[in-house]
Write a protein that holds these residues in place. Structure first.
Motif, short mmCIF file in Angstrom:
data_model
loop_
_atom_site.label_atom_id
_atom_site.label_comp_id
_atom_site.label_asym_id
_atom_site.label_seq_id
_atom_site.Cartn_x
_atom_site.Cartn_y
_atom_site.Cartn_z
N MET A 1 0.83 -1.19 0.00
CA MET A 1 0.00 0.00 0.00
C MET A 1 0.87 1.25 0.00
O MET A 1 1.93 1.26 0.59
CB MET A 1 -0.91 0.03 1.22
N THR A 2 0.37 2.27 -0.63
CA THR A 2 1.08 3.55 -0.71
C THR A 2 0.44 4.55 0.25
O THR A 2 -0.78 4.58 0.39
CB THR A 2 1.01 4.10 -2.15
N GLN A 3 1.26 5.36 0.89
CA GLN A 3 0.74 6.45 1.70
C GLN A 3 0.69 7.71 0.84
O GLN A 3 1.57 7.95 0.02
CB GLN A 3 1.59 6.69 2.93
N TYR A 4 -0.39 8.47 1.02
CA TYR A 4 -0.59 9.73 0.31
C TYR A 4 -0.85 10.83 1.32
O TYR A 4 -1.58 10.64 2.29
CB TYR A 4 -1.81 9.64 -0.62
N ALA A 5 -0.26 11.99 1.07
CA ALA A 5 -0.62 13.19 1.81
C ALA A 5 -1.83 13.78 1.08
O ALA A 5 -1.75 14.07 -0.11
CB ALA A 5 0.52 14.19 1.84
N ALA A 6 -2.93 13.91 1.77
CA ALA A 6 -4.13 14.55 1.22
C ALA A 6 -4.12 15.98 1.79
O ALA A 6 -4.52 16.21 2.92
CB ALA A 6 -5.38 13.80 1.63
N ILE A 7 -3.63 16.92 0.99
CA ILE A 7 -3.41 18.30 1.42
C ILE A 7 -4.65 19.11 1.08
O ILE A 7 -5.04 19.20 -0.09
CB ILE A 7 -2.16 18.87 0.74
N ILE A 8 -5.27 19.67 2.09
CA ILE A 8 -6.58 20.31 1.94
C ILE A 8 -6.44 21.82 1.77
O ILE A 8 -5.82 22.50 2.60
CB ILE A 8 -7.47 20.01 3.17
N TYR A 9 -7.02 22.34 0.69
CA TYR A 9 -7.08 23.78 0.43
C TYR A 9 -8.55 24.19 0.50
O TYR A 9 -9.38 23.68 -0.24
CB TYR A 9 -6.51 24.11 -0.95
N SER A 10 -8.85 25.08 1.43
CA SER A 10 -10.24 25.54 1.59
C SER A 10 -10.23 27.00 2.03
O SER A 10 -9.17 27.63 2.05
CB SER A 10 -10.97 24.66 2.61
N HIS A 11 -11.39 27.51 2.41
CA HIS A 11 -11.43 28.90 2.87
C HIS A 11 -10.60 29.04 4.16
O HIS A 11 -10.34 28.05 4.84
CB HIS A 11 -12.88 29.36 3.06
N ASP A 12 -10.21 30.24 4.47
CA ASP A 12 -9.34 30.52 5.61
C ASP A 12 -10.19 30.66 6.86
O ASP A 12 -10.44 31.77 7.33
CB ASP A 12 -8.54 31.79 5.32
N GLY A 13 -10.64 29.54 7.40
CA GLY A 13 -11.54 29.57 8.54
C GLY A 13 -10.86 29.28 9.85
O GLY A 13 -9.76 28.75 9.90
N ASP A 14 -11.54 29.64 10.92
CA ASP A 14 -11.11 29.28 12.27
C ASP A 14 -11.92 28.06 12.66
O ASP A 14 -13.08 28.17 13.05
CB ASP A 14 -11.36 30.44 13.24
N TRP A 15 -11.33 26.89 12.53
CA TRP A 15 -12.05 25.62 12.71
C TRP A 15 -12.52 25.41 14.14
O TRP A 15 -13.30 24.50 14.40
CB TRP A 15 -11.18 24.46 12.23
N THR A 16 -12.07 26.26 15.08
CA THR A 16 -12.52 26.15 16.47
C THR A 16 -13.74 27.02 16.75
O THR A 16 -14.30 26.95 17.83
CB THR A 16 -11.39 26.54 17.43
N SER A 17 -14.16 27.84 15.78
CA SER A 17 -15.28 28.76 16.01
C SER A 17 -16.62 28.06 15.82
O SER A 17 -16.74 27.10 15.05
CB SER A 17 -15.18 29.96 15.07
N PRO A 18 -17.66 28.56 16.50
CA PRO A 18 -19.01 27.98 16.37
C PRO A 18 -19.53 28.02 14.93
O PRO A 18 -20.30 27.14 14.53
CB PRO A 18 -19.87 28.84 17.28
#
Length: 115
Positions: A1-18
């Motif tokens: 099996m191969t390992q892959y880095a799944a690099i996520i590009y999305s909006h610049d959010g604060d993932w800890t915010s409600p």
């Protein structure tokens, strides 16, 4: 099996915010559903918390730092997963389930195994 880095590009959010609760719930569901192939990963704080480090003149030169994002962009590096898959097609099928792929992009890169 191969390992892959799944690099996520999305909006610049604060993932800890409600305001991001629904999105973080979707990521938690993805992580639970794909636990068998996830080898690691993390969400990143917003780019406003970033510090860019450069060494002027190359190795041994002066260390220069800049606070905040290096460039303005609609989509930013917001996190990553390290996944394991049989092949690229399998990795693509997994990456398509990452919530960041729905309104941003997920870059897959094979990981080099040293040693």
């Amino acid at each position: 099996m191969t390992q892959y880095a799944a690099i996520i590009y999305s909006h610049d959010g604060d993932w800890t915010s409600p305001e991001e609760a629904e999105t973080t719930k979707a990521y938690a569901e993805f992580s639970e559903n794909q636990a068998a192939v996830i080898r690691g990963g993390a969400a990143l704080h917003p780019t406003s918390t970033a510090t860019v480090v450069k060494v002027a003149g190359g190795r041994g030169g002066d260390v220069l730092t800049t606070d905040g994002p290096f460039v303005e962009a609609r989509e930013v590096l917001s996190g990553f997963y390290l996944i394991e898959a049989d092949d690229l097609d399998s990795a693509v099928a997994i990456a398509a389930q990452i919530p960041g792929a729905w309104d941003g992009a997920v870059e897959l890169r094979p990981v080099i195994q040293f040693g």
